[in-house]
Design a protein around this motif. Structure first.
Motif, PDB file in Angstrom:
ATOM      1  N   SER A  11       0.837  -1.193   0.000  1.00 39.88           N
ATOM      2  CA  SER A  11       0.000   0.000   0.000  1.00 39.88           C
ATOM      3  C   SER A  11       0.880   1.254   0.000  1.00 39.88           C
ATOM      4  CB  SER A  11      -0.893   0.012   1.242  1.00 39.88           C
ATOM      5  OG  SER A  11      -0.102   0.166   2.414  1.00 39.88           O
ATOM      6  N   GLU A  12       0.291   2.363  -0.408  1.00 38.65           N
ATOM      7  CA  GLU A  12       1.011   3.645  -0.399  1.00 38.65           C
ATOM      8  C   GLU A  12       1.488   3.969   1.018  1.00 38.65           C
ATOM      9  OE1 GLU A  12       1.888   5.881  -2.755  1.00 38.65           O
ATOM     10  OE2 GLU A  12       1.158   4.565  -4.339  1.00 38.65           O
ATOM     11  N   GLU A  13       0.644   3.703   1.988  1.00 36.82           N
ATOM     12  CA  GLU A  13       0.993   3.980   3.388  1.00 36.82           C
ATOM     13  C   GLU A  13       2.219   3.180   3.822  1.00 36.82           C
ATOM     14  OE1 GLU A  13      -1.007   3.264   7.749  1.00 36.82           O
ATOM     15  OE2 GLU A  13      -2.338   3.677   6.073  1.00 36.82           O
ATOM     16  N   LEU A  14       2.241   1.912   3.464  1.00 37.98           N
ATOM     17  CA  LEU A  14       3.379   1.064   3.813  1.00 37.98           C
ATOM     18  C   LEU A  14       4.635   1.500   3.066  1.00 37.98           C
ATOM     19  CD1 LEU A  14       4.199  -1.260   5.593  1.00 37.98           C
ATOM     20  CD2 LEU A  14       3.438  -2.833   3.830  1.00 37.98           C
ATOM     21  N   ALA A  15       4.485   1.901   1.809  1.00 40.70           N
ATOM     22  CA  ALA A  15       5.631   2.395   1.025  1.00 40.70           C
ATOM     23  C   ALA A  15       6.215   3.643   1.678  1.00 40.70           C
ATOM     24  CB  ALA A  15       5.206   2.680  -0.408  1.00 40.70           C
ATOM     25  N   ARG A  16       5.355   4.547   2.158  1.00 42.61           N
ATOM     26  CA  ARG A  16       5.840   5.755   2.855  1.00 42.61           C
ATOM     27  C   ARG A  16       6.571   5.382   4.138  1.00 42.61           C
ATOM     28  NH1 ARG A  16       0.948   7.805   0.845  1.00 42.61           N
ATOM     29  NH2 ARG A  16      -0.164   7.348   2.779  1.00 42.61           N
ATOM     30  N   LEU A  17       6.041   4.405   4.853  1.00 43.20           N
ATOM     31  CA  LEU A  17       6.671   3.949   6.084  1.00 43.20           C
ATOM     32  C   LEU A  17       8.066   3.381   5.797  1.00 43.20           C
ATOM     33  CD1 LEU A  17       6.410   3.352   9.154  1.00 43.20           C
ATOM     34  CD2 LEU A  17       5.386   1.172   8.514  1.00 43.20           C
ATOM     35  N   ILE A  18       8.184   2.602   4.753  1.00 36.78           N
ATOM     36  CA  ILE A  18       9.471   2.021   4.362  1.00 36.78           C
ATOM     37  C   ILE A  18      10.464   3.130   4.009  1.00 36.78           C
ATOM     38  CG2 ILE A  18      10.605   0.655   2.554  1.00 36.78           C
ATOM     39  CD1 ILE A  18       7.965  -1.108   2.598  1.00 36.78           C
ATOM     40  N   GLU A  19      10.011   4.106   3.227  1.00 39.35           N
ATOM     41  CA  GLU A  19      10.876   5.234   2.868  1.00 39.35           C
ATOM     42  C   GLU A  19      11.313   6.011   4.105  1.00 39.35           C
ATOM     43  OE1 GLU A  19      12.309   5.937   0.016  1.00 39.35           O
ATOM     44  OE2 GLU A  19      11.282   4.328  -1.040  1.00 39.35           O
ATOM     45  N   LYS A  20      10.394   6.205   5.051  1.00 40.83           N
ATOM     46  CA  LYS A  20      10.717   6.931   6.286  1.00 40.83           C
ATOM     47  C   LYS A  20      11.753   6.160   7.112  1.00 40.83           C
ATOM     48  CE  LYS A  20       8.882  10.232   7.653  1.00 40.83           C
ATOM     49  NZ  LYS A  20       9.191  11.658   7.567  1.00 40.83           N
ATOM     50  N   MET A  21      11.650   4.843   7.136  1.00 37.05           N
ATOM     51  CA  MET A  21      12.634   4.017   7.851  1.00 37.05           C
ATOM     52  C   MET A  21      14.030   4.219   7.259  1.00 37.05           C
ATOM     53  SD  MET A  21      10.465   0.476   8.300  1.00 37.05           S
ATOM     54  CE  MET A  21      11.737  -0.434   9.179  1.00 37.05           C
ATOM     55  N   ILE A  22      14.097   4.328   5.947  1.00 33.72           N
ATOM     56  CA  ILE A  22      15.386   4.533   5.274  1.00 33.72           C
ATOM     57  C   ILE A  22      15.903   5.948   5.546  1.00 33.72           C
ATOM     58  CG2 ILE A  22      16.542   4.663   3.028  1.00 33.72           C
ATOM     59  CD1 ILE A  22      14.472   2.461   2.115  1.00 33.72           C
ATOM     60  N   GLN A  23      15.027   6.952   5.423  1.00 34.57           N
ATOM     61  CA  GLN A  23      15.421   8.340   5.668  1.00 34.57           C
ATOM     62  C   GLN A  23      15.962   8.543   7.077  1.00 34.57           C
ATOM     63  OE1 GLN A  23      11.902  10.622   4.935  1.00 34.57           O
ATOM     64  NE2 GLN A  23      12.026  10.408   2.697  1.00 34.57           N
ATOM     65  N   LEU A  24      15.354   7.883   8.042  1.00 36.43           N
ATOM     66  CA  LEU A  24      15.766   8.047   9.441  1.00 36.43           C
ATOM     67  C   LEU A  24      16.921   7.138   9.836  1.00 36.43           C
ATOM     68  CD1 LEU A  24      12.229   8.350  11.063  1.00 36.43           C
ATOM     69  CD2 LEU A  24      13.878  10.188  10.640  1.00 36.43           C
ATOM     70  N   GLY A  25      17.380   6.319   8.909  1.00 35.95           N
ATOM     71  CA  GLY A  25      18.513   5.443   9.194  1.00 35.95           C
ATOM     72  C   GLY A  25      18.155   4.188   9.972  1.00 35.95           C
ATOM     73  N   ILE A  26      16.870   3.908  10.080  1.00 32.91           N
ATOM     74  CA  ILE A  26      16.432   2.690  10.773  1.00 32.91           C
ATOM     75  C   ILE A  26      16.778   1.475   9.923  1.00 32.91           C
ATOM     76  CG2 ILE A  26      14.394   1.440  11.623  1.00 32.91           C
ATOM     77  CD1 ILE A  26      13.171   4.265  12.182  1.00 32.91           C
ATOM     78  N   ALA A  27      16.664   1.635   8.615  1.00 33.17           N
ATOM     79  CA  ALA A  27      17.015   0.579   7.666  1.00 33.17           C
ATOM     80  C   ALA A  27      17.891   1.182   6.576  1.00 33.17           C
ATOM     81  CB  ALA A  27      15.753  -0.029   7.063  1.00 33.17           C
ATOM     82  N   LYS A  28      18.764   0.351   6.012  1.00 31.76           N
ATOM     83  CA  LYS A  28      19.669   0.837   4.967  1.00 31.76           C
ATOM     84  C   LYS A  28      19.066   0.724   3.574  1.00 31.76           C
ATOM     85  CE  LYS A  28      23.681  -0.409   7.674  1.00 31.76           C
ATOM     86  NZ  LYS A  28      24.731  -1.394   7.889  1.00 31.76           N
ATOM     87  N   SER A  29      18.056  -0.122   3.428  1.00 30.87           N
ATOM     88  CA  SER A  29      17.464  -0.350   2.107  1.00 30.87           C
ATOM     89  C   SER A  29      15.999  -0.739   2.268  1.00 30.87           C
ATOM     90  CB  SER A  29      18.211  -1.480   1.388  1.00 30.87           C
ATOM     91  OG  SER A  29      18.007  -2.702   2.091  1.00 30.87           O
ATOM     92  N   LYS A  30      15.283  -0.725   1.151  1.00 32.11           N
ATOM     93  CA  LYS A  30      13.889  -1.181   1.174  1.00 32.11           C
ATOM     94  C   LYS A  30      13.821  -2.634   1.613  1.00 32.11           C
ATOM     95  CE  LYS A  30      12.255   1.970  -2.397  1.00 32.11           C
ATOM     96  NZ  LYS A  30      11.734   2.107  -3.760  1.00 32.11           N
ATOM     97  N   ASN A  31      14.747  -3.414   1.118  1.00 32.40           N
ATOM     98  CA  ASN A  31      14.796  -4.824   1.478  1.00 32.40           C
ATOM     99  C   ASN A  31      14.917  -4.993   2.993  1.00 32.40           C
ATOM    100  OD1 ASN A  31      15.122  -7.702   0.772  1.00 32.40           O
ATOM    101  ND2 ASN A  31      17.157  -7.388   1.659  1.00 32.40           N
ATOM    102  N   GLU A  32      15.856  -4.269   3.593  1.00 32.78           N
ATOM    103  CA  GLU A  32      16.055  -4.370   5.036  1.00 32.78           C
ATOM    104  C   GLU A  32      14.820  -3.874   5.789  1.00 32.78           C
ATOM    105  OE1 GLU A  32      19.262  -3.132   8.518  1.00 32.78           O
ATOM    106  OE2 GLU A  32      19.412  -2.172   6.558  1.00 32.78           O
ATOM    107  N   ALA A  33      14.213  -2.778   5.314  1.00 32.25           N
ATOM    108  CA  ALA A  33      13.025  -2.229   5.967  1.00 32.25           C
ATOM    109  C   ALA A  33      11.868  -3.222   5.938  1.00 32.25           C
ATOM    110  CB  ALA A  33      12.617  -0.914   5.298  1.00 32.25           C
ATOM    111  N   VAL A  34      11.635  -3.816   4.773  1.00 34.96           N
ATOM    112  CA  VAL A  34      10.544  -4.784   4.644  1.00 34.96           C
ATOM    113  C   VAL A  34      10.799  -5.992   5.540  1.00 34.96           C
ATOM    114  CG1 VAL A  34       9.412  -6.396   3.062  1.00 34.96           C
ATOM    115  CG2 VAL A  34       9.816  -4.032   2.358  1.00 34.96           C
TER     116      VAL A  34
END
Length: 91
Positions: A11-34
Motif C-alpha cells: 500500500s502507499e501507506e506502507l511504502a511511505r513507512l518504508i521510505e521513512k525508515m530509510i530516511q531516518l537510518g532505521i534501515a539501509k534499504s527497502k529490502n532491510e526495511a521490509v
C-alpha cells in the motif's frame, strides 16, 4: 538460512513507512526495511497459523470420526448470541 527474492505490491501507506525508515537510518534499504517489518509481526502470524492448523486438524478428525460431543446443553450459548444480536441491532 538462505534468502529468496519475491516481488510484492504494498500500500502507499506502507511504502511511505518504508521510505521513512530509510530516511531516518532505521534501515539501509527497502529490502532491510521490509524484512524488519515482517520480523516484527512474525511471531503473531506464526501463532495465528498454529491456531488455524489446530482448528483444521480438529475439524478433519471430526469429519472422519464424528463430533466427540452429543447432547450438549447449548442454551447458554444461544442466550449469549441472542443478547449480542440485540445489542448490535441497537447500534
Amino acid at each position: 538460512m538462505g534468502s529468496k527474492t519475491i516481488t510484492i505490491e504494498v500500500s502507499e501507506e506502507l511504502a511511505r513507512l518504508i521510505e521513512k525508515m530509510i530516511q531516518l537510518g532505521i534501515a539501509k534499504s527497502k529490502n532491510e526495511a521490509v524484512n524488519m517489518l515482517i520480523e516484527s509481526g512474525r511471531s503473531e502470524v506464526e501463532e495465528k497459523i498454529r491456531k488455524q492448523e489446530e482448528v483444521l486438524k480438529l475439524v478433519d478428525e471430526w469429519v472422519k470420526e464424528g463430533f466427540p460431543y452429543r447432547h450438549l446443553d447449548m442454551s447458554d450459548l444461544r442466550q449469549e448470541r441472542t443478547e449480542k444480536s440485540v445489542i448490535n441491532s441497537d447500534r
